[in-house]
Scaffold this motif. Structure first.
Motif, PDB file in Angstrom:
ATOM      1  N   VAL A  10       1.502   7.266  -6.517  1.00 12.35           N
ATOM      2  CA  VAL A  10       0.455   8.286  -6.914  1.00 12.35           C
ATOM      3  C   VAL A  10       1.095   9.737  -6.562  1.00 12.35           C
ATOM      4  O   VAL A  10       0.946  10.693  -7.264  1.00 12.35           O
ATOM      5  CB  VAL A  10      -0.568   8.083  -5.996  1.00 12.35           C
ATOM      6  CG1 VAL A  10      -1.560   9.404  -6.133  1.00 12.35           C
ATOM      7  CG2 VAL A  10      -1.587   6.746  -6.465  1.00 12.35           C
ATOM      8  N   ALA A  11       1.659   9.793  -5.419  1.00 14.49           N
ATOM      9  CA  ALA A  11       2.202  10.984  -4.814  1.00 14.49           C
ATOM     10  C   ALA A  11       3.389  11.631  -5.919  1.00 14.49           C
ATOM     11  O   ALA A  11       3.335  12.876  -6.338  1.00 14.49           O
ATOM     12  CB  ALA A  11       2.844  11.014  -3.605  1.00 14.49           C
TER      13      ALA A  11
ATOM     14  N   LEU B 271       5.686  -1.898  -6.195  1.00 13.16           N
ATOM     15  CA  LEU B 271       4.315  -2.393  -6.148  1.00 13.16           C
ATOM     16  C   LEU B 271       4.155  -3.480  -6.849  1.00 13.16           C
ATOM     17  O   LEU B 271       3.129  -4.200  -6.530  1.00 13.16           O
ATOM     18  CB  LEU B 271       3.561  -0.981  -6.807  1.00 13.16           C
ATOM     19  CG  LEU B 271       2.306  -1.071  -6.824  1.00 13.16           C
ATOM     20  CD1 LEU B 271       1.546  -0.771  -5.130  1.00 13.16           C
ATOM     21  CD2 LEU B 271       1.460   0.085  -7.590  1.00 13.16           C
ATOM     22  N   VAL B 272       4.837  -4.075  -7.937  1.00 12.20           N
ATOM     23  CA  VAL B 272       4.779  -5.115  -8.746  1.00 12.20           C
ATOM     24  C   VAL B 272       5.278  -6.395  -8.267  1.00 12.20           C
ATOM     25  O   VAL B 272       4.872  -7.278  -8.208  1.00 12.20           O
ATOM     26  CB  VAL B 272       5.126  -4.799 -10.249  1.00 12.20           C
ATOM     27  CG1 VAL B 272       5.046  -6.033 -11.143  1.00 12.20           C
ATOM     28  CG2 VAL B 272       4.197  -3.664 -10.466  1.00 12.20           C
ATOM     29  N   PHE B 273       6.575  -6.109  -7.708  1.00 15.58           N
ATOM     30  CA  PHE B 273       7.518  -7.194  -7.451  1.00 15.58           C
ATOM     31  C   PHE B 273       7.731  -7.247  -5.967  1.00 15.58           C
ATOM     32  O   PHE B 273       8.178  -6.165  -5.623  1.00 15.58           O
ATOM     33  CB  PHE B 273       8.914  -7.122  -8.080  1.00 15.58           C
ATOM     34  CG  PHE B 273       8.596  -7.120  -9.796  1.00 15.58           C
ATOM     35  CD1 PHE B 273       8.301  -8.183 -10.238  1.00 15.58           C
ATOM     36  CD2 PHE B 273       8.923  -5.905 -10.083  1.00 15.58           C
ATOM     37  CE1 PHE B 273       8.181  -7.912 -11.789  1.00 15.58           C
ATOM     38  CE2 PHE B 273       8.795  -6.001 -11.798  1.00 15.58           C
ATOM     39  CZ  PHE B 273       8.344  -7.018 -12.448  1.00 15.58           C
ATOM     40  N   SER B 274       7.405  -7.995  -5.292  1.00 13.20           N
ATOM     41  CA  SER B 274       7.476  -8.464  -4.017  1.00 13.20           C
ATOM     42  C   SER B 274       8.973  -8.297  -3.601  1.00 13.20           C
ATOM     43  O   SER B 274       9.277  -7.727  -2.222  1.00 13.20           O
ATOM     44  CB  SER B 274       6.795  -9.831  -3.281  1.00 13.20           C
ATOM     45  OG  SER B 274       7.522 -10.735  -3.876  1.00 13.20           O
TER      46      SER B 274
ATOM     47  N   VAL C 292      -4.118   2.662   4.532  1.00 15.40           N
ATOM     48  CA  VAL C 292      -2.864   1.754   4.766  1.00 15.40           C
ATOM     49  C   VAL C 292      -2.332   1.861   6.128  1.00 15.40           C
ATOM     50  O   VAL C 292      -2.118   0.696   6.376  1.00 15.40           O
ATOM     51  CB  VAL C 292      -1.828   2.467   3.868  1.00 15.40           C
ATOM     52  CG1 VAL C 292      -0.604   1.623   3.896  1.00 15.40           C
ATOM     53  CG2 VAL C 292      -2.396   2.293   2.193  1.00 15.40           C
ATOM     54  N   LEU C 293      -2.390   3.046   6.831  1.00 16.05           N
ATOM     55  CA  LEU C 293      -2.011   2.770   8.320  1.00 16.05           C
ATOM     56  C   LEU C 293      -2.849   1.868   9.034  1.00 16.05           C
ATOM     57  O   LEU C 293      -2.375   1.338  10.071  1.00 16.05           O
ATOM     58  CB  LEU C 293      -1.897   4.400   8.757  1.00 16.05           C
ATOM     59  CG  LEU C 293      -0.995   5.290   8.294  1.00 16.05           C
ATOM     60  CD1 LEU C 293      -1.185   6.773   9.000  1.00 16.05           C
ATOM     61  CD2 LEU C 293       0.426   4.867   8.588  1.00 16.05           C
TER      62      LEU C 293
ATOM     63  N   GLY D 251       0.659  -1.377   0.069  1.00 16.43           N
ATOM     64  CA  GLY D 251       0.112  -0.021   0.045  1.00 16.43           C
ATOM     65  C   GLY D 251       0.990   1.283   0.163  1.00 16.43           C
ATOM     66  O   GLY D 251       0.448   2.233  -0.686  1.00 16.43           O
ATOM     67  N   ILE D 252       2.083   1.139   0.719  1.00 14.20           N
ATOM     68  CA  ILE D 252       2.923   2.617   1.058  1.00 14.20           C
ATOM     69  C   ILE D 252       3.377   2.546  -0.430  1.00 14.20           C
ATOM     70  O   ILE D 252       3.619   3.750  -1.000  1.00 14.20           O
ATOM     71  CB  ILE D 252       3.855   2.003   1.748  1.00 14.20           C
ATOM     72  CG1 ILE D 252       3.204   2.304   3.398  1.00 14.20           C
ATOM     73  CG2 ILE D 252       5.024   3.211   1.901  1.00 14.20           C
ATOM     74  CD1 ILE D 252       2.518   3.597   3.731  1.00 14.20           C
TER      75      ILE D 252
END
Length: 650
Positions: free
Chosen positions: A22-23, A94-97, A277-278, A15-16
């Motif tokens: 986005v930011a 975001l895509v790869f853990s 997310v928090l 989520g972060i």
């Protein structure tokens, strides 16, 4: 025996990563108009020309922007590079853990902090500060992902995960508790009178279409919603630290409900998503459908039920008593409510409860550390591995204790008598680390603005003082009476937001407004692209002025969503060559003598652009300055498709 939050930790980090993406993307499309050479607040104004040592890099506001001139980049190019790098790293994580590790989140935090330090008023929002603090905690929460030989490899999940995620929960508590408390400490009459929400949906910065409908709800319901807001933000956050799992889950859904309602009625960019997310720190793997092996006896379940009934009953009783809630069935159903306590009583309660929140935090963290150590010793592993796990818990426990201590300082701001109860070592540490935005104070919607009508500044241009004045239409903020309120979150149009703040004061206290007026008189395309409609597509106008209006929702949205009334002059008519304007702009270093003479400044154009400069310029030309919301939605959709493809088809 495990802590049962390994998957929860991964979801939090995922989520972060999305919030960072986005930011960075939202800011990137606005850089030319806000911070470019011909922008409203050029970033070069707050940067040194060159640094020659590490000491100079860390001196003052720490930012990687100080290094970008060595890559042959000007200020805008430097910000472009940092944003593009942030977008790439956050996309990969975001895509790869495997990319969600300490190194990635350290880089993301450094990049966003660097942009924040040169962002000036357009980046000084509470959600930017919250992202920095959350991003720093993500560094501690994330795994190292060291490439070790197979026989030395350890589990990707550790017992100390519960300790580091506790810091996220503590941040969530400070955010929500402070946001509830400041509504009352501000002495705002609408919050004390429970009428704040009868104004909020109309006066907030960028309302959504649903805000119009919520504004039409009965006053008794809006007052009851205000009471519910107090309940969710002040007593419910104490359940974050409850040893009863069901209470923490109940608190999670209360916070989730509040954030979803805010998302539906207001465009608060990525703030509400970041808060959600928090909130994930309140959950565990079992809540996501994973079996953790946790079992409880009938006696334990009975105790949990009794404890829940007592706690919920106590909170309900206090809410009924403190807000005098009464249900009426005639002549029509309604619920009456009013504040049944005084400001001195609330201040006395706050002086009592704030020190207790510090104690609760210390006890709760100590409990997490002890339980993590116990789980380490109960693991079915060789003794050396158990000792290593214990050492990790001790290390991260010490780090968490330090972070807790520093965070007590901004928490103590809620009560005048609590600041000096914080140990001096923590007050000194907070002051030392303050430039890094590791821990901050919060308090959203402190005072309800727009009572009597939301103030809006309407900017107009004309070729003659006596001629027709034409309005500039901003991208998202209210202006055109018939335009439907937009849905723009999670994108944040930073100019529109600052226009909302500017309307609450004067242009003398928002000097960037003067810079914007000058850029419009110049017809600067970078600034014009931040607007929805330019009434002077050919030549820029000779004069610019601004008028203050009060906007109200129309009673029906058949044709117009808004009605407005003219209040007074906000910014007097001014032309580009006005001596006072030119003198101010020179003093602010927005222009120099070469600009006033109409000659190009050769110093701003490197004769031999570096490869880095060519790269960021090419990307900028390729992407341009598109609508931020559409760009973000495209990036998010593309990222999710790649994520799905990797999971199910790769």
């Amino acid at each position: 025996m495990t802590s049962g939050i390994g998957y929860t930790r991964d979801v939090f980090l995922w989520g972060i990563s999305g919030i960072y993406l986005v930011a960075f993307a939202s800011l990137y499309v606005q850089i030319p108009g806000l911070y470019g050479e011909n922008g409203i607040l050029p970033a070069k104004l707050v940067l040194q020309e060159k640094i020659d040592s590490i000491e100079e890099l860390l001196d003052g506001a720490p930012t990687l922007m100080k290094l970008t001139p060595r890559l042959g980049l000007n200020a805008q190019g430097g910000m472009d590079l940092l944003c593009l790098t942030g977008m790439l790293v956050s996309f990969l994580s975001l895509v790869f853990s495997g990319a969600r590790d300490t190194v990635a989140y350290t880089l993301l935090w450094m990049l966003y902090l660097s942009l924040y330090q040169v962002g000036q008023t357009f980046l000084w929002f509470q959600w930017d500060i919250l992202l920095l603090e959350t991003g720093f905690l993500a560094i501690i929460v994330a795994p190292f992902n060291l490439q070790l030989p197979k026989k030395w490899k350890m589990s990707p999940y550790h017992q100390h995960d519960s300790i580091t995620l506790w810091l996220v929960r503590w941040l969530l508590f400070r955010l929500m508790f402070a946001s509830g408390v400041v509504k009352l400490t501000s002495k705002c009459p609408t919050w004390w009178g429970l009428t704040a929400l009868s104004v909020h949906f109309e006066s907030q910065c960028i309302p959504t279409p649903l805000a119009w409908w919520w504004h039409q709800l009965p006053l008794w319901f809006l007052k009851l919603s205000c009471v519910a807001t107090y309940m969710i933000e002040i007593p419910i956050p104490f359940l974050f630290f409850s040893p009863v799992r069901s209470m923490r889950i109940f608190a999670f859904y209360c916070q989730l409900l509040l954030q979803i309602l805010i998302i539906l009625t207001g465009n608060y960019n990525f703030f509400n998503l970041l808060t959600i997310v928090l909130c994930l720190s309140l959950l565990d793997d079992e809540h996501f459908g994973y079996k953790t092996g946790r079992q409880s006896s009938w006696l334990g379940r009975l105790i949990n039920i009794l404890a829940s009934v007592l706690v919920y009953g106590y909170i309900g009783y206090q809410v009924l008593h403190l807000f005098s809630l009464k249900v009426n069935f005639s002549p029509s159903f309604s619920v009456t409510s009013s504040t049944a306590f005084s400001q001195p009583q609330f201040t006395a309660w706050l002086d009592w409860i704030v020190p207790w929140t510090m104690t609760i935090g210390a006890v709760s963290l100590s409990y997490e550390i002890v339980m993590a150590v116990v789980r380490c010793m109960l693991e079915k592993k060789a003794m050396q591995w158990r000792l290593i796990s214990v050492a990790q818990c001790v290390l991260f426990g010490a780090i968490s204790a330090g972070m807790l201590g520093i965070s007590l300082v901004p928490l103590s701001y809620l009560s005048n008598s609590s600041y000096y109860s914080v140990p001096t070592i923590f007050r000194n540490a907070h002051e030392k680390f303050e430039p890094f935005q590791m821990t901050s104070s919060y308090g959203l919607f402190r005072v309800m603005t727009g009572v009597g009508g939301r103030p809006e500044v309407v900017v107009e241009g004309s070729d003659s003082l006596e001629g027709e004045w034409k309005e500039y239409e901003f991208m998202y903020k209210p202006g055109n009476l018939s335009r439907k309120p937009p849905v723009v979150a999670p994108h944040q149009p930073r100019l529109d937001w600052q226009m909302w703040f500017a309307a609450l004061g004067s242009y003398q206290h928002n000097t960037w407004f003067v810079n914007m007026a000058y850029r419009l008189l110049q017809g600067q395309p970078e600034v014009i692209q931040l607007l929805q409609h330019n009434p002077f597509p050919g030549e820029p106008p000779k004069y610019i002025r601004a008028t203050l209006y009060h906007y109200h929702y129309s009673q029906n949205n058949g044709q117009d969503w808004w009605v407005r009334e003219k209040k007074n002059e906000y910014f007097p008519p001014v032309e580009k060559d006005n001596p006072s304007l030119v003198q101010y702009l020179k003093h602010a270093k927005i222009i120099d003598d070469e600009d006033t003479k109409g000659k190009p400044d050769k110093k701003r154009r490197p004769s031999q652009p570096s490869y880095t400069h060519r790269f960021v310029t090419f990307i900028r030309m390729l992407i341009g300055q598109p609508d931020g919301f559409n760009l973000i939605m495209s990036i998010v959709a593309g990222t999710l498709l790649i994520k799905i493809y990797n999971k199910y088809f790769w």
